[in-house]
Design a protein around this motif. Structure first.
Motif, PDB file in Angstrom:
ATOM      1  N   ALA C 216      37.913   2.063  15.654  1.00  0.00           N
ATOM      2  CA  ALA C 216      37.400   1.683  14.345  1.00  0.00           C
ATOM      3  C   ALA C 216      35.968   1.155  14.432  1.00  0.00           C
ATOM      4  N   ALA C 217      35.564   0.670  15.607  1.00  0.00           N
ATOM      5  CA  ALA C 217      34.209   0.130  15.760  1.00  0.00           C
ATOM      6  C   ALA C 217      33.245   1.154  16.341  1.00  0.00           C
ATOM      7  N   ALA C 218      33.699   2.408  16.516  1.00  0.00           N
ATOM      8  CA  ALA C 218      32.896   3.386  17.264  1.00  0.00           C
ATOM      9  C   ALA C 218      31.517   3.615  16.662  1.00  0.00           C
ATOM     10  N   GLU C 219      31.429   3.605  15.340  1.00  0.00           N
ATOM     11  CA  GLU C 219      30.149   3.945  14.717  1.00  0.00           C
ATOM     12  C   GLU C 219      29.394   2.722  14.226  1.00  0.00           C
ATOM     13  N   LEU C 220      29.913   1.533  14.534  1.00  0.00           N
ATOM     14  CA  LEU C 220      29.252   0.332  14.024  1.00  0.00           C
ATOM     15  C   LEU C 220      28.134  -0.092  14.950  1.00  0.00           C
ATOM     16  N   ALA C 221      26.982  -0.390  14.347  1.00  0.00           N
ATOM     17  CA  ALA C 221      25.852  -0.866  15.138  1.00  0.00           C
ATOM     18  C   ALA C 221      25.292  -2.112  14.464  1.00  0.00           C
ATOM     19  N   GLY C 222      24.441  -2.804  15.184  1.00  0.00           N
ATOM     20  CA  GLY C 222      23.704  -3.913  14.605  1.00  0.00           C
ATOM     21  C   GLY C 222      24.595  -4.996  14.037  1.00  0.00           C
ATOM     22  N   VAL C 223      24.183  -5.530  12.863  1.00  0.00           N
ATOM     23  CA  VAL C 223      24.889  -6.676  12.292  1.00  0.00           C
ATOM     24  C   VAL C 223      26.330  -6.298  11.924  1.00  0.00           C
ATOM     25  N   ASP C 224      26.527  -5.045  11.477  1.00  0.00           N
ATOM     26  CA  ASP C 224      27.890  -4.618  11.140  1.00  0.00           C
ATOM     27  C   ASP C 224      28.825  -4.807  12.331  1.00  0.00           C
ATOM     28  N   ARG C 225      28.358  -4.387  13.484  1.00  0.00           N
ATOM     29  CA  ARG C 225      29.176  -4.497  14.673  1.00  0.00           C
ATOM     30  C   ARG C 225      29.420  -5.964  15.027  1.00  0.00           C
ATOM     31  N   LEU C 226      28.369  -6.750  14.891  1.00  0.00           N
ATOM     32  CA  LEU C 226      28.490  -8.182  15.190  1.00  0.00           C
ATOM     33  C   LEU C 226      29.516  -8.843  14.274  1.00  0.00           C
ATOM     34  N   VAL C 227      29.435  -8.523  12.981  1.00  0.00           N
ATOM     35  CA  VAL C 227      30.347  -9.145  12.015  1.00  0.00           C
ATOM     36  C   VAL C 227      31.789  -8.703  12.289  1.00  0.00           C
ATOM     37  N   PHE C 228      31.963  -7.412  12.579  1.00  0.00           N
ATOM     38  CA  PHE C 228      33.317  -6.884  12.778  1.00  0.00           C
ATOM     39  C   PHE C 228      33.935  -7.439  14.065  1.00  0.00           C
ATOM     40  N   LEU C 229      33.218  -7.321  15.178  1.00  0.00           N
ATOM     41  CA  LEU C 229      33.798  -7.753  16.452  1.00  0.00           C
ATOM     42  C   LEU C 229      33.780  -9.276  16.586  1.00  0.00           C
ATOM     43  N   GLY C 230      32.774  -9.928  15.976  1.00  0.00           N
ATOM     44  CA  GLY C 230      32.774 -11.392  15.951  1.00  0.00           C
ATOM     45  C   GLY C 230      33.909 -11.898  15.076  1.00  0.00           C
ATOM     46  N   GLY C 231      34.121 -11.200  13.946  1.00  0.00           N
ATOM     47  CA  GLY C 231      35.212 -11.583  13.060  1.00  0.00           C
ATOM     48  C   GLY C 231      36.560 -11.475  13.749  1.00  0.00           C
ATOM     49  N   ARG C 232      36.636 -10.539  14.675  1.00  0.00           N
ATOM     50  CA  ARG C 232      37.862 -10.375  15.454  1.00  0.00           C
ATOM     51  C   ARG C 232      38.130 -11.629  16.284  1.00  0.00           C
ATOM     52  N   TRP C 233      37.104 -12.185  16.873  1.00  0.00           N
ATOM     53  CA  TRP C 233      37.282 -13.421  17.654  1.00  0.00           C
ATOM     54  C   TRP C 233      37.642 -14.582  16.741  1.00  0.00           C
ATOM     55  N   LEU C 234      37.039 -14.604  15.529  1.00  0.00           N
ATOM     56  CA  LEU C 234      37.400 -15.654  14.574  1.00  0.00           C
ATOM     57  C   LEU C 234      38.882 -15.561  14.246  1.00  0.00           C
ATOM     58  N   LEU C 235      39.357 -14.324  14.012  1.00  0.00           N
ATOM     59  CA  LEU C 235      40.774 -14.118  13.698  1.00  0.00           C
ATOM     60  C   LEU C 235      41.649 -14.623  14.838  1.00  0.00           C
ATOM     61  N   LEU C 236      41.224 -14.320  16.051  1.00  0.00           N
ATOM     62  CA  LEU C 236      42.013 -14.752  17.204  1.00  0.00           C
ATOM     63  C   LEU C 236      42.075 -16.275  17.258  1.00  0.00           C
ATOM     64  N   VAL C 237      40.926 -16.919  17.055  1.00  0.00           N
ATOM     65  CA  VAL C 237      40.886 -18.378  17.109  1.00  0.00           C
ATOM     66  C   VAL C 237      41.777 -18.975  16.021  1.00  0.00           C
ATOM     67  N   VAL C 238      41.672 -18.416  14.803  1.00  0.00           N
ATOM     68  CA  VAL C 238      42.445 -18.977  13.690  1.00  0.00           C
ATOM     69  C   VAL C 238      43.943 -18.766  13.906  1.00  0.00           C
ATOM     70  N   THR C 239      44.328 -17.557  14.305  1.00  0.00           N
ATOM     71  CA  THR C 239      45.767 -17.312  14.462  1.00  0.00           C
ATOM     72  C   THR C 239      46.322 -18.098  15.651  1.00  0.00           C
ATOM     73  N   ALA C 240      45.536 -18.177  16.738  1.00  0.00           N
ATOM     74  CA  ALA C 240      46.003 -18.990  17.866  1.00  0.00           C
ATOM     75  C   ALA C 240      46.059 -20.459  17.455  1.00  0.00           C
ATOM     76  N   GLY C 241      45.038 -20.892  16.711  1.00  0.00           N
ATOM     77  CA  GLY C 241      44.991 -22.284  16.280  1.00  0.00           C
ATOM     78  C   GLY C 241      46.148 -22.639  15.356  1.00  0.00           C
ATOM     79  N   PHE C 242      46.606 -21.688  14.559  1.00  0.00           N
ATOM     80  CA  PHE C 242      47.676 -21.975  13.609  1.00  0.00           C
ATOM     81  C   PHE C 242      49.019 -22.168  14.310  1.00  0.00           C
ATOM     82  N   SER C 243      49.112 -21.714  15.545  1.00  0.00           N
ATOM     83  CA  SER C 243      50.366 -21.959  16.257  1.00  0.00           C
ATOM     84  C   SER C 243      50.534 -23.448  16.545  1.00  0.00           C
ATOM     85  N   VAL C 244      49.435 -24.200  16.520  1.00  0.00           N
ATOM     86  CA  VAL C 244      49.519 -25.635  16.811  1.00  0.00           C
ATOM     87  C   VAL C 244      50.258 -26.395  15.707  1.00  0.00           C
TER      88      VAL C 244
END
Lengths: 409, 116, 314
Positions: C216-244
């Motif tokens: 899904a990220a194959a054609e993303l470059a620049g800020v789009d890629r940063l937002v998408f893949l960075g957002g993925r880390w945000l999701l991971l942090v939030v979902t992991a954090g919610f287990s607390v």
């Protein structure tokens, strides 16, 4: 002095690399991989994410258009370098990095040139601007005309006799973790491979022997080759294949370890220094139940079918699926560990390279390519990639066909 | 309103943050006009546009999922009244879930959860 | 009932999540670095490796924007942006100690609703560029959603059942003394698996995996890629954090104040996920679907039944 320029220059201190290997350039690929890794530059697998296109090998004139295409689809700052000779890569990368930093800092020129280019294109009938409006594919329009110079998908029967949209997608030669030079022309319905046509880049006659088969071929030509160096080459070839398969399967950690071990084996590391690390890695792969569960049953190739297709080497001996072939490679590597420093000369009639018998009627990779369509048809795209990686044909061998055949006759 | 107001503010904050990020990108980008290019599939041109009716082989799973997922919504209010209603609440809910799961097991036996 | 956080918390939350994402990604980069290049020789080297995510972010900011021929730019962009938006909005009910940005009476449903946006996000991002491989990646995530979502919902419902409330604050309060993880271990493990799956990361990164050139990220470059893949880390942090707050007692714990316990536990869960990722290959849904439905769903159902019986008898 200015913040913006400084940031742009900093951004390019470690450019992201998209490496493309041409047939016959295995040695250059290994060198490039090691050098890029040593520098800690990110390695990417699509032009969208890349800054630096590293072409390993000398491009034939037929290769120029698609290489140009990849370079054009990389967003600025972007650069292509060609690594044609071994030993020059470090300098080439240094220069490329400098050029990229310059490119990033001097922005105006690039932009003006590009604006002119875009204006050119949109004047043509069916140019990009035009395509943007029709590309949204509203459901009413069933005339399958061309949009932006490309037809829409047409339908065709699938195996359940449903009529479904079909895409014709050529995979390779610039895909990552992919046999150099291989092109698979896939017919996809969804992500199901409905048809496969095996193709490859032009294989220019090369004075160089295929890297992975070199020791055996040289011994066959009467050169003095030690058994240790042949064993080393075989171990490295299998570690390379295993690393590639594990990368395709998505187990990056072990894939990276396999590749590091491969480079250490090739650079002459002693048995003592890598033995422990290697055995641990092999055990890890062997014991992984998720891995077994994930790839067992993919690309099933029983020995009788393999033999009938002319396959020799590990793919025949494994007598099973992708997982069996992976373990076969790793076990051969482990066995080879004993003989890494064997100084006795290689027998000239030993012609069993990493991928099979080199004195057969055709090079071993030819047979591996020939059975691909049968194994890939009906597989999902992800499975197809795993099957290709689990056979890992080496197209360098194809260029050699007449030589080894003649040696035998 | 008090509980939802912060969500709206938060949405605004993220929107502003993303806008700032895209702005920063435009300020820093090596070139501002977007690069218009073909898709990548390994270096060679694809035969058609990719947007198409995508054939997925897990249609049956989507159907089972929908049935089960709808049911899940009942479980949210149910958790608040379990001890209030008592044993019947638990018995009824798990009978219901059991019936649904029997259907899933049947679908599994019919091979609906495997497609390769 | 815990009191609501002041309004400035809405500004602090996204920043805190972003910092956590950078730290987690840095730790991940350090571990990857030692697999690729051997153990870091010095602290300086380790630090340089940990900076990789920040370097990558800067690199993407300098890239020229890129779009593909006849792309669906509206939907594609929407998908990209939706990833971080869903992550931060889900994070609104994440209690820091005992106070969240907002603690609605249906907080758990809100969390579930926001993270379900990831379905739309990844698929749209895959559809947008009009590229065969990114389309394949987008559809892989739909199949993934069909596999992880039900066990996930049963897992969080089980936690809500233990507290007999859908308010996150009540769930935390109910764990004063005994953490839910002790008597809901199956739900906890399933929750962690689905946290990885919905942030399409680690063993569940098939929708953006290398074999499809980034899916899904194959054609993303620049800020789009940063937002998408960075957002993925945000999701991971939030979902992991919610287990607390769901299973690990939220801010409850001896000696330290609530916020410190939240921090310690979140870091521990993230470290477990990032380090544990190394033990697994990517799981493909054609294999995982069966496990999800025939093992995880009944497992979480039995767990829920057990908790319901306990609740009846207390």
């Amino acid at each position: 002095m200015d913040l913006r320029g400084a940031l742009r220059r900093t951004a390019m201190t470690r450019p992201a690399v998209l490496a493309v290997t041409l047939p016959g350039a295995t040695e250059l690929r290994l060198e490039a991989e090691a050098e890029v890794r040593r520098r800690g530059w990110p390695v990417v697998d699509a032009p969208a994410a890349a800054d630096l296109l590293v072409v390993c090998g000398d491009p034939a004139s037929d290769d120029t258009p698609w290489l140009d295409g990849i370079e054009r689809s990389m967003p600025e700052p972007a650069l292509r370098i060609v690594a044609g000779e071994s030993g020059q890569l470090a300098d080439a990368l240094d220069t490329a990095r400098r050029d990229l930093i310059d490119k990033a800092a001097t922005r105006r020129a690039a932009e003006v040139a590009e604006v002119a280019h875009v204006a050119d294109v949109s004047d043509e009938p069916g140019g990009h601007e035009h395509g943007d409006h029709e590309g949204h594919g509203d459901g009413h329009d069933h005339t399958m005309g061309e949009v932006a110079g490309l037809p829409m998908a047409e339908r065709g029967d699938d195996r359940d006799e449903l009529r479904l949209d079909r895409l014709h997608v050529p995979i390779g030669p610039a895909s990552s973790d992919w046999p150099a030079g291989l092109v698979l022309r896939l017919t996809l319905q969804g992500d199901v491979v409905q048809g496969v046509e095996v193709d490859h880049l032009p294989l220019p006659p090369s004075p160089r022997l295929p890297f992975w088969d070199e020791p055996w071929l040289r011994a066959a030509h009467g050169d003095e080759v030690s058994r240790g160096s042949a064993v080393r080459r075989r171990c490295a070839a299998h570690l390379d294949s295993a690393g590639r398969l594990l990368a395709v399967v998505g187990w990056d950690d072990v894939a990276a370890r396999c590749r590091r071990l491969r480079d250490e084996v090739l650079s002459g590391a002693s048995r003592e220094s890598i033995g422990g690390d290697l055995r641990r890695t092999v055990r890890r792969v062997e014991r992984s139940r998720p891995l077994r569960w994930s790839i067992a049953g993919l690309g099933e190739l029983p020995a009788d079918r393999a033999r009938a297709a002319g396959v020799s080497g590990p793919a025949l001996a494994a007598d099973g699926d992708a997982h069996d072939r992976l373990l076969k490679w790793l076990h051969e590597v482990e066995r080879g560990l004993e003989g890494l420093d064997d100084a006795r000369p290689l027998a000239p009639d030993d012609r069993t390279g990493p991928r099979g018998r080199l004195d057969g009627p055709q090079p071993p990779s030819r047979a591996l390519l020939d059975i691909l369509p049968e194994l890939l048809t009906g597989a999902e795209f992800a499975c197809a990639r795993i099957i290709v990686a689990s056979l890992d044909p080496d197209l360098d061998e194809l260029a050699l066909a007449p030589v080894s055949g003649a040696a035998h006759a | 309103m008090d509980t939802w107001q912060p969500m709206l503010v938060l949405l605004g904050v993220i929107g502003a943050g993303l806008a700032a990020l895209y702005g920063l990108g435009l300020w820093l980008a090596a070139a501002r006009a977007p690069l218009d290019t073909g898709p990548f599939a390994g270096g060679l041109e694809p035969g058609e546009h990719a947007v198409s009716r995508f054939h997925v082989r897990w249609y049956p799973v989507t159907m089972i999922f929908l049935a089960f997922d709808m049911e899940m919504l009942f479980m949210y209010p149910w958790v608040k009244v379990v001890s209030e209603v008592g044993t019947p609440a638990v018995v009824e809910m798990f009978l219901f879930l059991g019936i649904l799961f029997a259907a899933v097991a049947y679908a599994w036996r019919e091979g609906a959860l495997r497609w390769t | 009932m815990p009191d609501a956080a002041p309004l400035w918390a809405t500004v602090v939350l996204p920043v805190a999540l972003a910092v956590a994402a950078v730290v987690a990604a840095g730790f991940d980069a350090m571990l990857s670095g030692s697999a690729e290049r051997g153990p870091a020789g010095s602290v300086r080297e380790a630090g340089l490796r940990a900076l990789a995510p920040l370097r990558e972010a800067l690199r993407l900011l300098v890239q020229r924007p890129r779009r593909t021929t006849a792309a669906d730019r509206l939907l594609g962009r929407l998908g990209v942006v939706l990833v971080p938006v869903a992550a931060v909005l889900a994070g609104a009910v994440l209690p820091w100690g005992f106070r969240a940005v907002s603690d609605p009476s249906v907080g758990i449903v809100w969390f579930n609703a926001m993270e379900a946006l990831a379905w739309a996000a990844v698929w749209l991002a895959g559809w947008g560029p009009n590229s065969a491989l990114s389309l394949v990646g987008g559809y892989r995530f739909l199949a993934q959603g069909l596999a992880y979502e039900l066990p996930h919902m049963f897992a969080i419902t089980t936690a809500a059942l233990g507290a007999e409330s859908l308010r996150v604050g009540d769930v935390v309060a109910a764990q004063d003394g005994l953490w839910f993880v002790v008597w809901m271990p199956a739900a906890f493990v399933v929750y962690l698996l689905s946290a990885l799956a919905m942030s399409f990361w680690g063993p569940f990164e098939h929708p953006v995996s290398r074999d499809a050139a980034g899916g899904a990220a194959a054609e993303l470059a620049g800020v789009d890629r940063l937002v998408f893949l960075g957002g993925r880390w945000l999701l991971l942090v939030v979902t992991a954090g919610f287990s607390v707050p769901l299973f690990l007692g939220g801010g409850h714990g001896p000696l330290l104040p609530g916020w410190a316990w939240t921090l310690v536990k979140t870091v521990a869960v993230l470290a477990l996920l990032v380090a544990g990722r190394r033990a697994l290959p990517v799981l493909r849904m054609e294999r995982y679907m069966e496990v999800a439905w025939m093992v995880l769903v009944p497992l979480t159902l039995l767990q829920a039944l057990f908790v319901a019986v306990v609740v009846l008898n207390r």
